[in-house]
Design an enzyme around this catalytic site. Structure first.
Site, PDB file in Angstrom:
ATOM      1  N   GLU A  37       0.845  -1.194   0.000  1.00 53.35           N
ATOM      2  CA  GLU A  37       0.000   0.000   0.000  1.00 53.35           C
ATOM      3  C   GLU A  37       0.882   1.246   0.000  1.00 53.35           C
ATOM      4  OE1 GLU A  37      -3.404   1.899   2.973  1.00 53.35           O
ATOM      5  OE2 GLU A  37      -3.288  -0.280   2.740  1.00 53.35           O
TER       6      GLU A  37
ATOM      7  N   ASP B  32       0.243   5.404   0.535  1.00 55.42           N
ATOM      8  CA  ASP B  32      -0.854   6.244   1.042  1.00 55.42           C
ATOM      9  C   ASP B  32      -0.580   7.735   1.001  1.00 55.42           C
ATOM     10  OD1 ASP B  32      -2.282   4.002   1.809  1.00 55.42           O
ATOM     11  OD2 ASP B  32      -1.614   4.053   3.875  1.00 55.42           O
TER      12      ASP B  32
ATOM     13  N   GLU C 265      -3.017  10.395   2.890  1.00 59.29           N
ATOM     14  CA  GLU C 265      -4.213  10.592   3.705  1.00 59.29           C
ATOM     15  C   GLU C 265      -4.207  12.029   4.209  1.00 59.29           C
ATOM     16  OE1 GLU C 265      -5.414   6.326   5.533  1.00 59.29           O
ATOM     17  OE2 GLU C 265      -3.838   7.372   6.625  1.00 59.29           O
TER      18      GLU C 265
END
Length: 582
Positions: free
Chosen positions: A396, A398, A400
């Site tokens: 993953e 990310d 955010e």
């Protein structure tokens, strides 16, 4: 009672084990009569002539007790007052359990927190040794200021968890669909207070402060209106066959109450955790559990899809309409494709967030998305744009965006997972207001490194250090995901600032998605790329890029895991000792 009284479909079911026992009515009594203190020495105390019981925890031991009797079905009430003040790292429990590897168990666990932050109420059900059916809640009152009643109703049709007689969860018997249900193993009542600061509070990030010890929780008014199992029975006939709990479910008022609890106070539901179950939710999650529709609540809104085979044909991918590129995955009308497919908006209200994912999977590439974040008071909200594969060993990458109260900056949170392990966070404040106009957020992912860029300015590089034993995402194709969801238990100032639902709906906008990347399709015999001459496939930082990233990290970085010596007392991760600009 007769076995047919225990089972709503009595012609199809029977108790699988014959319990050598006599089942008789059980009721409230003194803790001296009902309980055995099981560990902790003087830390467990029966007080006030047997009416009260206290458990304490210090750095040497916790404490606990168990019922003298075993039970097969019933209603179990206990009043608790939890550890006050800074309870971080502590876990207080009240639960039912049988014994052995194939045990059954029904859990209330109360996960402490730092002063001023809420307890997490953790519930779970085990049958035949298998659990993983967690739901978690924050309460609508302070559980440390006074006693409150926590109840487990357990009959052959269902298990109901209640707090002050308000239902918070129902777990129904779906044996007909192949879901094990606790029905044949008698269980004792247990309670304990113990230290679990490796996981209990914010995933183990907040540790127990032993200067505050001893920690104490109080119990009183235990009542077991239940089938007590004795040692010399020749049958399973019960004297409690007319008890209300034996067929108890939820009436209309109960259904309204549980909807209120789960809409307002639920913070995690395993039945909404698609990332945990990439091959499909557990069977019981697709059935009516006297809760809101499963599709209408996501506490972990990084929705996911069934994993495709990695064996694939990789071809060039490029920008297109959101209709062509994306699937709306949750939130119903809260996710909208607009302007003929050129724009996409996500909204969040107190009932649900929303999200989307790419139709395609990719193995390496450059991924650009323009975002305009939630304006005004965005505290408690999280907007995301990220890549992810599926499964426990997922990769993953990310972006955010953690909202804040009006006038305070967003926190830009970045992380990299490989083979299921992350914990590589860097965070930034921006040099512009991300809510007033669109800005471009980019992930470059190649076999040598991952680069995070904002308006083409590099803010972070994560290089491939596999030669030093550091896993790197390189073999699992990933989809693009985006979501807007509520995380006010942790997102804004560690959960101290909560979402102001009077400002809902909260809306974030996306546009101009471009994937200049290796698109993975399902029937390949090779992973050879047609994009091998693309600039992103070897992209690094030139001198200008290194100057820009130094400026960002010197002026705007607010957290770097590679500087957090308190988190890594035995030495920083290997990659932290190497150049961050390689």
């Amino acid at each position: 009672m007769a076995q047919s009284e225990y089972y709503s479909n009595s012609k199809a079911s029977a108790i699988s084990l014959i319990i050598a026992s006599l089942i008789v009515a059980a009721s409230a009594g003194s803790f001296y009569d009902e309980m055995d203190l099981t560990f902790g020495g003087e830390r467990a105390k029966i007080l006030n002539g047997g009416q009260d019981l206290s458990l304490s925890l210090d750095q040497y031991s916790g404490s606990g007790f168990q019922s003298k009797n075993e039970y097969l079905f019933g209603r179990f009430d206990m009043q608790l007052k939890l550890v006050p003040g800074n309870s971080a790292g502590t876990v207080t429990t009240f639960y039912l359990s049988s014994q052995g590897a194939g045990h059954d168990e029904i859990d209330f666990e109360f996960l402490g927190n730092s002063t001023g932050n809420p307890y997490t109420i953790h519930t779970n059900v085990y049958s035949q040794g298998k659990g993983d059916k967690e739901q978690q809640f924050h309460l609508w009152f302070d559980p440390t200021a006074a006693f409150h009643t926590y109840t487990i109703v357990w009959n052959a049709q269902r298990i109901i968890f209640l707090i002050d007689n308000i239902p918070v969860r129902v777990f129904n018997n779906h044996e007909a669909a192949g879901v094990p249900f606790p029905k044949s193993q008698p269980m004792r009542v247990y309670a304990s207070l113990w230290n679990a600061d490796d996981w209990a509070t914010q995933g183990g990030r907040v540790k127990t402060d032993w200067t505050m010890a001893p920690f104490t929780a109080s119990y009183r008014k235990f009542n077991a209106n239940a089938n007590k199992v004795g040692p010399n029975s020749k049958s399973t006939t019960s004297e409690n066959e007319n008890q209300a709990w034996s067929t108890q479910g939820l009436d209309a008022a109960g259904r309204n109450r549980i909807r209120w609890v789960q809409n307002k106070h639920m913070i995690y539901n395993y039945c909404n955790d698609y990332s945990r179950f990439p091959n499909g939710l557990p069977v019981e999650c697709t059935r009516f559990e006297t809760t809101m529709a499963q599709s209408d609540y996501y506490s972990n809104s990084k929705a996911s899809a069934i994993v495709l085979a990695i064996s694939c044909l990789i071809v060039a991918a490029s920008a297109g309409s959101f209709y062509d590129e994306m699937d709306l995955t949750f939130g119903g009308e809260r996710a909208k494709i607009l302007n003929g497919g050129q724009d996409l908006s996500l909204s969040l209200d107190q009932y649900s967030g929303s999200g989307f994912q790419s139709k395609n999977e990719y193995l390496f590439g450059r991924f650009d998305m323009q975002l305009k974040l939630v304006s005004g008071n965005s505290a408690g909200t999280v907007t995301t744009f990220y890549l992810s594969s599926q499964g426990a060993g997922h990769d993953e990458i990310d972006f955010e965006f953690l909202g804040n109260s009006t006038g305070n900056p967003y926190t830009i949170h970045t992380n990299v997972y490989s083979q299921g392990k992350g914990d590589k966070e860097q965070q930034f404040h921006l040099w512009f207001d991300p809510t007033t106009a669109f800005h471009t957020y980019t992930i470059v992912w190649n076999a040598q490194r991952i680069i995070f860029l904002i308006d083409n300015i590099p803010v972070r590089v994560f290089s491939n250090h596999e030669a030093a034993g550091v896993p790197f995402p390189k073999s699992q194709p990933m989809r693009v995901y985006a979501s807007l969801w509520n995380a006010d238990d942790w997102a804004t100032q560690g959960g101290r600032v909560k979402t102001d639902w009077t400002k809902a709906p909260f809306t974030a906008s996306y546009r101009k998605f471009n994937a200049n990347a290796n698109k993975v399709s399902p029937n390949s015999k090779s992973t050879s790329a047609e994009n091998e001459n693309q600039a992103w496939s070897t992209q690094g930082l030139d001198a200008a890029g290194r100057n820009r990233i130094r400026w960002v990290q010197n002026k705007h970085m607010i957290y770097n895991y590679c500087n957090d010596y308190s988190r890594f007392p035995n030495g920083l991760p290997v990659e932290c000792t190497r150049s961050r600009f390689l």
